[in-house]
Design a protein around this motif. Structure first.
Motif, PDB file in Angstrom:
ATOM      1  N   GLU A 108       0.864  -1.125   0.166  1.00 27.49           N
ATOM      2  CA  GLU A 108      -0.148   0.421   0.383  1.00 27.49           C
ATOM      3  C   GLU A 108       0.795   0.811  -0.141  1.00 27.49           C
ATOM      4  N   PHE A 109       1.786   1.122   0.943  1.00 29.43           N
ATOM      5  CA  PHE A 109       2.122   2.260   0.650  1.00 29.43           C
ATOM      6  C   PHE A 109       3.297   2.287  -0.352  1.00 29.43           C
ATOM      7  N   GLU A 110       3.768   1.273  -1.401  1.00 26.11           N
ATOM      8  CA  GLU A 110       4.772   1.757  -2.614  1.00 26.11           C
ATOM      9  C   GLU A 110       3.385   2.171  -3.599  1.00 26.11           C
ATOM     10  N   VAL A 111       2.277   1.506  -3.359  1.00 28.40           N
ATOM     11  CA  VAL A 111       1.479   2.714  -4.383  1.00 28.40           C
ATOM     12  C   VAL A 111       0.965   3.761  -3.909  1.00 28.40           C
ATOM     13  N   TYR A 112       1.254   3.976  -2.630  1.00 27.46           N
ATOM     14  CA  TYR A 112       0.662   5.534  -2.796  1.00 27.46           C
ATOM     15  C   TYR A 112       1.689   6.655  -3.155  1.00 27.46           C
ATOM     16  N   GLU A 113       2.969   5.952  -2.899  1.00 32.45           N
ATOM     17  CA  GLU A 113       4.151   6.863  -3.479  1.00 32.45           C
ATOM     18  C   GLU A 113       4.304   7.130  -4.959  1.00 32.45           C
ATOM     19  N   PHE A 114       4.273   6.082  -5.188  1.00 29.02           N
ATOM     20  CA  PHE A 114       4.183   5.956  -7.044  1.00 29.02           C
ATOM     21  C   PHE A 114       2.821   6.945  -7.616  1.00 29.02           C
ATOM     22  N   THR A 115       1.976   6.919  -6.759  1.00 26.28           N
ATOM     23  CA  THR A 115       0.556   7.829  -6.916  1.00 26.28           C
ATOM     24  C   THR A 115       0.693   8.698  -6.918  1.00 26.28           C
ATOM     25  N   ARG A 116       1.285   9.334  -5.645  1.00 25.03           N
ATOM     26  CA  ARG A 116       1.462  10.497  -5.456  1.00 25.03           C
ATOM     27  C   ARG A 116       2.779  11.227  -6.223  1.00 25.03           C
ATOM     28  N   ALA A 117       3.874  10.163  -6.519  1.00 18.00           N
ATOM     29  CA  ALA A 117       5.110  11.085  -7.223  1.00 18.00           C
ATOM     30  C   ALA A 117       4.442  11.420  -8.211  1.00 18.00           C
ATOM     31  N   LEU A 118       4.201  10.360  -9.173  1.00 15.67           N
ATOM     32  CA  LEU A 118       3.053  10.759 -10.445  1.00 15.67           C
ATOM     33  C   LEU A 118       2.606  11.824 -11.037  1.00 15.67           C
ATOM     34  N   GLN A 119       1.007  12.070  -9.976  1.00 12.21           N
ATOM     35  CA  GLN A 119       0.623  13.054  -9.567  1.00 12.21           C
ATOM     36  C   GLN A 119       1.191  14.053  -9.646  1.00 12.21           C
ATOM     37  N   GLN A 120       2.244  14.409  -8.446  1.00 14.40           N
ATOM     38  CA  GLN A 120       2.678  15.758  -8.375  1.00 14.40           C
ATOM     39  C   GLN A 120       3.637  16.337  -9.088  1.00 14.40           C
ATOM     40  N   THR A 121       4.445  15.289 -10.137  1.00 14.64           N
ATOM     41  CA  THR A 121       5.581  16.035 -11.121  1.00 14.64           C
ATOM     42  C   THR A 121       5.785  15.010 -11.892  1.00 14.64           C
ATOM     43  N   GLY A 122       4.652  14.572 -12.289  1.00 14.56           N
ATOM     44  CA  GLY A 122       5.010  14.126 -13.950  1.00 14.56           C
ATOM     45  C   GLY A 122       5.915  12.582 -14.207  1.00 14.56           C
ATOM     46  N   CYS A 123       6.298  12.841 -13.232  1.00 10.34           N
ATOM     47  CA  CYS A 123       7.772  11.211 -13.304  1.00 10.34           C
ATOM     48  C   CYS A 123       7.481  10.618 -12.155  1.00 10.34           C
ATOM     49  N   VAL A 124       8.044   9.504 -11.829  1.00  4.61           N
ATOM     50  CA  VAL A 124       8.132   7.936 -10.595  1.00  4.61           C
ATOM     51  C   VAL A 124       9.510   8.208 -10.569  1.00  4.61           C
ATOM     52  N   PRO A 125      10.509   8.764  -9.402  1.00  2.00           N
ATOM     53  CA  PRO A 125      11.794   8.250  -9.312  1.00  2.00           C
ATOM     54  C   PRO A 125      12.257   7.256  -8.956  1.00  2.00           C
ATOM     55  N   THR A 126      13.490   6.524  -9.519  1.00  2.00           N
ATOM     56  CA  THR A 126      13.453   5.010  -9.459  1.00  2.00           C
ATOM     57  C   THR A 126      13.455   4.624  -8.044  1.00  2.00           C
ATOM     58  N   VAL A 127      13.485   5.773  -7.302  1.00  2.00           N
ATOM     59  CA  VAL A 127      13.762   4.620  -5.849  1.00  2.00           C
ATOM     60  C   VAL A 127      11.931   4.151  -5.286  1.00  2.00           C
ATOM     61  N   THR A 128      10.703   4.899  -5.783  1.00  2.07           N
ATOM     62  CA  THR A 128       9.648   4.971  -5.260  1.00  2.07           C
ATOM     63  C   THR A 128       9.248   4.042  -6.610  1.00  2.07           C
ATOM     64  N   TYR A 129       9.319   3.852  -8.010  1.00  2.00           N
ATOM     65  CA  TYR A 129       9.639   3.055  -9.490  1.00  2.00           C
ATOM     66  C   TYR A 129       9.631   2.275  -9.026  1.00  2.00           C
ATOM     67  N   ASP A 130      11.196   1.194  -8.324  1.00  2.00           N
ATOM     68  CA  ASP A 130      11.444   0.220  -9.071  1.00  2.00           C
ATOM     69  C   ASP A 130      10.437  -1.091  -7.557  1.00  2.00           C
ATOM     70  N   PRO A 131      10.700  -0.809  -5.889  1.00  2.00           N
ATOM     71  CA  PRO A 131       9.413  -1.345  -5.275  1.00  2.00           C
ATOM     72  C   PRO A 131       8.332  -1.944  -6.112  1.00  2.00           C
ATOM     73  N   VAL A 132       7.703  -1.549  -7.052  1.00  4.26           N
ATOM     74  CA  VAL A 132       6.644  -1.272  -7.215  1.00  4.26           C
ATOM     75  C   VAL A 132       6.629  -2.530  -8.201  1.00  4.26           C
TER      76      VAL A 132
END
Length: 205
Positions: free
Chosen positions: A123-147
């Motif tokens: 759940e934490f990983e999906v939240y952070e992935f979604t938050r990053a993509l919504q806030q910045t338009g991209c997803v950093p590696t540290v957030t992308y790789d766990p998903v």
């Protein structure tokens, strides 16, 4: 601009009796399918039946048939809905998220724009992935790789598609000011585009 200045619809919301044959076929297909009702963006898209038909098929897949568990799918949807203060999207999918097993405390924190605390790593990983993509338009590696590591290429592709599709849903709802069902309670008045705080996992401060 706030989410509650004027909630009158900007386009006609068709009753079944007002629909032409093509629109009626689409309406009947939607209400007889897993959605069971037509209260969201398809009320706008039905003015273009070809668009609405393609929209409905894609939406059914992304809501009901991704490889992600329903609670994670719905988590991504409510984070998207919260980012855009999409009232109907939030109202529909909060109920679905809780029914799928997402904790009410997490929903309440997201609604209040507070940092949600997660005991579940997925759940934490999906939240952070979604938050990053919504806030910045991209997803950093540290957030992308766990998903990617947890759900594989299919999972990370489908999650991204869910976020993109429900962004389109949110913008459609907001642009045309599609209303909540009578008696439903929406999000608090505020600027439409909000900033989502980072999530907290386990005992992290």
């Amino acid at each position: 601009m706030t989410g509650v200045e004027d909630q009158r619809p900007r386009i006609p919301l068709l009753d079944v009796a007002d629909m032409n044959a093509e629109q009626r076929r689409l309406h009947d297909s939607v209400v007889s399918g897993p959605r069971g009702q037509m209260i969201g963006p398809l009320r706008a898209a039905i003015h273009s039946p070809e668009l609405a038909s393609a929209w409905s098929v894609l939406g059914e897949f992304l809501r009901y048939r991704t490889c992600l568990p329903p609670r994670l799918n719905e988590l991504a949807i409510i984070v998207t809905g919260r980012r855009w203060t999409a009232q109907v999207e939030w109202w529909v999918h909060v109920r679905a998220a809780v029914a799928a097993g997402l904790k009410q405390e997490i929903v309440d924190a997201i609604a209040a724009l507070e940092s949600p605390a997660f005991d579940d790593a997925a759940e934490f990983e999906v939240y952070e992935f979604t938050r990053a993509l919504q806030q910045t338009g991209c997803v950093p590696t540290v957030t992308y790789d766990p998903v990617l590591g947890r759900w594989g290429a299919r999972g990370v592709v489908e999650l991204t598609a869910v976020i993109g599709y429900y962004t389109m849903v949110a913008q459609t709802l907001n642009a045309h000011q599609l209303p909540l069902p009578e008696g439903a309670t929406g999000l608090a008045p505020e600027t439409i585009l909000v900033t989502l705080p980072p999530g907290r996992y386990g005992s992290a401060p």
